[in-house]
Motif scaffolding. Structure first.
Motif, mmCIF file in Angstrom:
data_model
loop_
_atom_site.group_PDB
_atom_site.id
_atom_site.type_symbol
_atom_site.label_atom_id
_atom_site.label_comp_id
_atom_site.label_asym_id
_atom_site.label_seq_id
_atom_site.Cartn_x
_atom_site.Cartn_y
_atom_site.Cartn_z
ATOM 1 N N ALA A 1 57.768 29.807 -55.187
ATOM 2 C CA ALA A 1 58.029 30.241 -53.816
ATOM 3 C C ALA A 1 56.775 30.014 -52.983
ATOM 4 C CB ALA A 1 58.417 31.713 -53.767
ATOM 5 N N LEU A 2 56.954 29.485 -51.800
ATOM 6 C CA LEU A 2 55.874 29.353 -50.827
ATOM 7 C C LEU A 2 55.825 30.637 -50.007
ATOM 8 C CD1 LEU A 2 56.527 25.704 -49.551
ATOM 9 C CD2 LEU A 2 55.010 26.456 -51.391
ATOM 10 N N ILE A 3 54.617 31.174 -49.817
ATOM 11 C CA ILE A 3 54.457 32.437 -49.102
ATOM 12 C C ILE A 3 53.652 32.183 -47.828
ATOM 13 C CG2 ILE A 3 53.771 34.843 -49.275
ATOM 14 C CD1 ILE A 3 55.747 34.012 -51.424
ATOM 15 N N GLY A 4 54.266 32.463 -46.684
ATOM 16 C CA GLY A 4 53.581 32.295 -45.404
ATOM 17 C C GLY A 4 53.387 33.629 -44.718
ATOM 18 N N GLY A 5 52.889 33.565 -43.488
ATOM 19 C CA GLY A 5 52.778 34.767 -42.679
ATOM 20 C C GLY A 5 51.561 35.619 -42.923
ATOM 21 N N GLY A 6 50.592 35.141 -43.717
ATOM 22 C CA GLY A 6 49.367 35.906 -43.911
ATOM 23 C C GLY A 6 49.152 36.259 -45.370
ATOM 24 N N PRO A 7 48.006 36.895 -45.658
ATOM 25 C CA PRO A 7 47.646 37.206 -47.047
ATOM 26 C C PRO A 7 48.663 38.126 -47.719
ATOM 27 C CG PRO A 7 45.770 37.504 -45.565
ATOM 28 C CD PRO A 7 46.974 37.314 -44.697
ATOM 29 N N VAL A 8 48.798 37.953 -49.033
ATOM 30 C CA VAL A 8 49.690 38.785 -49.835
ATOM 31 C C VAL A 8 48.842 39.787 -50.616
ATOM 32 C CG1 VAL A 8 51.479 38.798 -51.602
ATOM 33 C CG2 VAL A 8 51.263 36.833 -50.055
ATOM 34 N N PRO A 9 49.183 41.090 -50.572
ATOM 35 C CA PRO A 9 48.414 42.078 -51.339
ATOM 36 C C PRO A 9 48.347 41.699 -52.818
ATOM 37 C CG PRO A 9 49.932 43.174 -49.837
ATOM 38 C CD PRO A 9 50.273 41.717 -49.789
ATOM 39 N N ALA A 10 47.187 41.898 -53.426
ATOM 40 C CA ALA A 10 46.991 41.535 -54.833
ATOM 41 C C ALA A 10 47.998 42.212 -55.762
ATOM 42 C CB ALA A 10 45.557 41.851 -55.249
ATOM 43 N N PRO A 11 48.325 43.510 -55.573
ATOM 44 C CA PRO A 11 49.314 44.127 -56.462
ATOM 45 C C PRO A 11 50.684 43.442 -56.396
ATOM 46 C CG PRO A 11 48.077 45.808 -55.277
ATOM 47 C CD PRO A 11 47.733 44.502 -54.650
ATOM 48 N N LEU A 12 51.059 42.964 -55.212
ATOM 49 C CA LEU A 12 52.352 42.283 -55.086
ATOM 50 C C LEU A 12 52.326 40.949 -55.825
ATOM 51 C CD1 LEU A 12 55.180 42.106 -53.957
ATOM 52 C CD2 LEU A 12 54.222 41.288 -51.788
ATOM 53 N N LEU A 13 51.216 40.217 -55.741
ATOM 54 C CA LEU A 13 51.091 38.968 -56.495
ATOM 55 C C LEU A 13 51.156 39.225 -57.995
ATOM 56 C CD1 LEU A 13 48.317 37.082 -54.496
ATOM 57 C CD2 LEU A 13 50.737 36.497 -54.633
ATOM 58 N N ALA A 14 50.551 40.335 -58.436
ATOM 59 C CA ALA A 14 50.604 40.680 -59.855
ATOM 60 C C ALA A 14 52.052 40.968 -60.287
ATOM 61 C CB ALA A 14 49.707 41.884 -60.141
ATOM 62 N N ARG A 15 52.808 41.662 -59.428
ATOM 63 C CA ARG A 15 54.222 41.911 -59.717
ATOM 64 C C ARG A 15 54.995 40.603 -59.820
ATOM 65 N NH1 ARG A 15 57.290 45.721 -55.712
ATOM 66 N NH2 ARG A 15 58.941 45.252 -57.221
ATOM 67 N N ALA A 16 54.720 39.696 -58.888
ATOM 68 C CA ALA A 16 55.420 38.408 -58.906
ATOM 69 C C ALA A 16 55.123 37.645 -60.194
ATOM 70 C CB ALA A 16 55.025 37.588 -57.686
ATOM 71 N N ARG A 17 53.855 37.618 -60.590
ATOM 72 C CA ARG A 17 53.490 36.909 -61.812
ATOM 73 C C ARG A 17 54.166 37.533 -63.036
ATOM 74 N NH1 ARG A 17 48.370 36.582 -59.230
ATOM 75 N NH2 ARG A 17 47.667 38.478 -60.297
ATOM 76 N N ALA A 18 54.229 38.848 -63.053
ATOM 77 C CA ALA A 18 54.879 39.530 -64.174
ATOM 78 C C ALA A 18 56.363 39.195 -64.250
ATOM 79 C CB ALA A 18 54.684 41.037 -64.058
ATOM 80 N N ALA A 19 56.957 38.882 -63.099
ATOM 81 C CA ALA A 19 58.378 38.509 -63.048
ATOM 82 C C ALA A 19 58.572 37.000 -63.182
ATOM 83 C CB ALA A 19 59.000 39.010 -61.747
ATOM 84 N N ARG A 20 57.538 36.297 -63.612
ATOM 85 C CA ARG A 20 57.568 34.835 -63.778
ATOM 86 C C ARG A 20 57.872 34.124 -62.455
ATOM 87 N NH1 ARG A 20 60.921 35.050 -68.908
ATOM 88 N NH2 ARG A 20 62.549 34.129 -67.612
ATOM 89 N N LEU A 21 57.394 34.693 -61.369
ATOM 90 C CA LEU A 21 57.574 34.068 -60.060
ATOM 91 C C LEU A 21 56.233 33.518 -59.602
ATOM 92 C CD1 LEU A 21 59.553 35.591 -57.059
ATOM 93 C CD2 LEU A 21 57.536 34.179 -56.744
ATOM 94 N N LEU A 22 56.119 32.201 -59.546
ATOM 95 C CA LEU A 22 54.899 31.564 -59.067
ATOM 96 C C LEU A 22 54.919 31.577 -57.544
ATOM 97 C CD1 LEU A 22 52.290 29.977 -59.476
ATOM 98 C CD2 LEU A 22 53.664 27.888 -59.654
ATOM 99 N N ALA A 23 54.042 32.384 -56.943
ATOM 100 C CA ALA A 23 53.975 32.543 -55.483
ATOM 101 C C ALA A 23 52.729 31.843 -54.976
ATOM 102 C CB ALA A 23 53.950 34.019 -55.108
ATOM 103 N N LEU A 24 52.919 30.832 -54.136
ATOM 104 C CA LEU A 24 51.812 30.049 -53.605
ATOM 105 C C LEU A 24 51.589 30.406 -52.141
ATOM 106 C CD1 LEU A 24 52.686 26.514 -55.061
ATOM 107 C CD2 LEU A 24 51.299 28.326 -56.096
ATOM 108 N N GLN A 25 50.395 30.895 -51.818
ATOM 109 C CA GLN A 25 50.086 31.214 -50.428
ATOM 110 C C GLN A 25 49.871 29.930 -49.624
ATOM 111 O OE1 GLN A 25 48.355 35.120 -49.496
ATOM 112 N NE2 GLN A 25 47.134 34.819 -51.340
ATOM 113 N N THR A 26 50.264 29.992 -48.360
ATOM 114 C CA THR A 26 50.199 28.818 -47.492
ATOM 115 C C THR A 26 49.632 29.194 -46.128
ATOM 116 O OG1 THR A 26 52.366 29.069 -46.411
ATOM 117 C CG2 THR A 26 52.346 28.011 -48.578
ATOM 118 N N TYR A 27 49.215 28.171 -45.398
ATOM 119 C CA TYR A 27 48.896 28.312 -43.978
ATOM 120 C C TYR A 27 49.543 27.134 -43.260
ATOM 121 C CZ TYR A 27 46.311 27.555 -39.632
ATOM 122 O OH TYR A 27 45.979 27.321 -38.314
ATOM 123 N N GLY A 28 50.210 27.418 -42.163
ATOM 124 C CA GLY A 28 50.843 26.347 -41.403
ATOM 125 C C GLY A 28 51.106 26.784 -39.981
ATOM 126 N N LEU A 29 51.630 25.868 -39.193
ATOM 127 C CA LEU A 29 51.972 26.161 -37.804
ATOM 128 C C LEU A 29 52.942 25.110 -37.292
ATOM 129 C CD1 LEU A 29 48.970 25.240 -35.464
ATOM 130 C CD2 LEU A 29 48.983 24.696 -37.884
#
Length: 477
Positions: free
Chosen positions: A256-284
């Motif tokens: 999953a691509l994640i936009g809209g600003g930084p993602v809290p570290a605990p949420l990224l840890a939850r995603a990883r535990a659920a086998r969800l690769l979350a990639l932070q992005t910047y765009g416009l």
């Protein structure tokens, strides 16, 4: 280089492969090619030609897909308008576009003068038109209006070459996939939604289109419809995980691509535990969606990643000096995804595009590995006693508190310091405003960065594009 419609190409190469799903209906590339052809015939019957602009007002809907690709076959330009805007907000945008034709979903038709119903507009045409003009890289495809947080919205002109390059650069970063199935929950009046739609078509994949974000429907699509890719922001990612009870993702889901600003570290840890690769992005919008994205093999959630392959990102001072790693300044972008300019706004275009570089008006810094940290928009910068404070840095710390759902930090006038930061905090269900937020911040931030006040709020005010309305928060503070 000339290009043809990717739906026509798909109908030739993989006619029975699924191309689009929406509201229980499915279209193969062969069926979608015929449907787009019908819309081409309907547009021709109304005299739509090369360069004409057609405005539409819709939430995500299959008809918007048909319209977009049909206009491309004629060399005409699509101007999808934000379905969350009021009639008063839409009026100046329509004036800028000067459309030859205006369409809207039936539920929204009253907001636009002379709009015709979108869902049934091509029903009278039975036989598809074979017309399919080739497009050049510089051919305008859409006019997308910026959110207007710093003034009247401007219409960014995005070309066929921009969309093609965006798909190519993203694929070079994410890796090849034989037939991606992108979950379309971003609206098709947003650059992210359109980039997802075109990327899927170029790759011979399927767009699993939803008319709105609902976590239950998202999880059903991930578990039962073979969705491989999705795009979220931090709050929608959390809702997806909450709804599925952190159940692991199926092997078919890739990232999953994640936009809209930084993602809290605990949420990224939850995603990883659920086998969800979350990639932070910047765009416009002006760079056709993604500019930087974490690399799948190097994602650690600390930055928005390096520039996509084929793009360049640099940091410059207000005087135009190019700054090295670790130095804060203005973010500039160069590459084939950068817009052609703003519609009917030559002065604004010259201001935004200098020597091939797009001046984003956002602030950030690069690390030694070329990874971008986005600090703030120039207008969001807080200057406290001569020190620059970046809301994103403070928000990241506060958002990591277990009682905090989301947060926005703004600067408010102060007689002694000029400005001080104030934090508006949305609390998790059943939580009261923590008494230790000040101390929590001081463990990670210098004292002058700690908000002067922490104010609870039920929900952050957002504009029609989903961005936090910091002006409203400043007034409230």
């Amino acid at each position: 280089m000339n290009f043809t419609c990717p739906i026509r190409e798909g109908a030739s190469l993989w006619p029975e492969q699924e191309a689009l799903t929406f509201a229980g209906r499915r279209w193969t590339y062969r069926a979608l090619d015929a449907e787009v052809g019908r819309w081409v015939g309907a547009l021709q019957s109304r005299g739509i030609r090369v360069g004409d602009r057609v405005a539409s007002l819709a939430t995500s809907h299959a008809s918007s897909v048909f319209l977009f690709f049909a206009l491309g076959r004629l060399g005409a330009v699509h101007a999808p308008l934000n379905a969350r805007l009021t009639s008063a907000e839409l009026a100046p945008l329509v004036e800028d576009i000067s459309p030859r034709l205006t369409l809207a979903l039936k539920a929204l038709v009253d907001r636009l003068p002379n709009a015709e119903p979108l869902e049934t507009w091509a029903d009278a045409v039975e036989a598809p038109s074979s017309t399919c003009e080739s497009l050049e890289e510089a051919t305008p495809r859409v006019v997308l209006f910026t959110s207007g947080t710093t003034g009247r919205p401007k219409g960014a002109v995005i070309t066929e070459g921009n969309f093609r390059a965006s798909a190519r650069c993203s694929a070079a970063n994410l890796g090849a996939h034989p037939a991606p199935r992108w979950l379309g929950t971003l609206p098709l009046f947003h650059v992210g939604g359109l980039a997802m739609m075109t990327r899927t078509a170029y790759d011979g994949g399927c767009l699993v289109l939803h008319d709105r974000f609902e976590p239950e429907s998202v999880n059903q699509a991930i578990d039962a419809e073979g969705v491989s890719h999705a795009s979220f922001v931090a709050t929608t990612l959390e809702r997806v995980l909450d709804t599925r009870g952190d159940r692991p993702m199926p092997e078919t889901f890739r990232l999953a691509l994640i936009g809209g600003g930084p993602v809290p570290a605990p949420l990224l840890a939850r995603a990883r535990a659920a086998r969800l690769l979350a990639l932070q992005t910047y765009g416009l919008t002006e760079a056709c969606s993604q500019v930087t994205t974490e690399r799948p093999t190097e994602a650690d959630g600390r930055t928005a990643g390096p520039a996509l392959p084929g793009l360049e990102v640099r940091i410059v001072s207000p005087e135009g000096e190019v700054l090295g790693p670790g130095r804060e300044g203005d973010i500039e972008v160069r590459g084939p995804t950068v817009m052609a300019g703003y519609l009917n706004r030559p002065d604004a275009t010259r201001e935004a595009l200098r020597d091939g570089w797009l001046r984003t008006r956002d602030m950030g810094m690069l690390d030694e590995r070329g990874r971008l940290t986005v600090l703030s928009r120039r207008t969001d910068l807080i200057v406290r006693g001569g020190e620059n404070l970046y809301p994103a840095e403070i928000e990241t710390v506060i958002a990591a508190h277990p009682a905090v759902q989301e947060v926005a930090v703004v600067g408010v006038a102060d007689a002694r310091w000029g400005e001080v930061p104030v934090a508006f905090v949305v609390l998790r269900s059943g939580q009261a405003l923590p008494e230790d937020l000040d101390g929590w911040c001081r463990r990670s931030l210098a004292g002058f960065k700690v908000p002067a006040r922490f104010l609870p709020i039920d929900a952050l005010p957002r504009n029609a594009m989903g961005k936090v309305e910091r002006t409203v928060l400043r007034q409230r503070a």
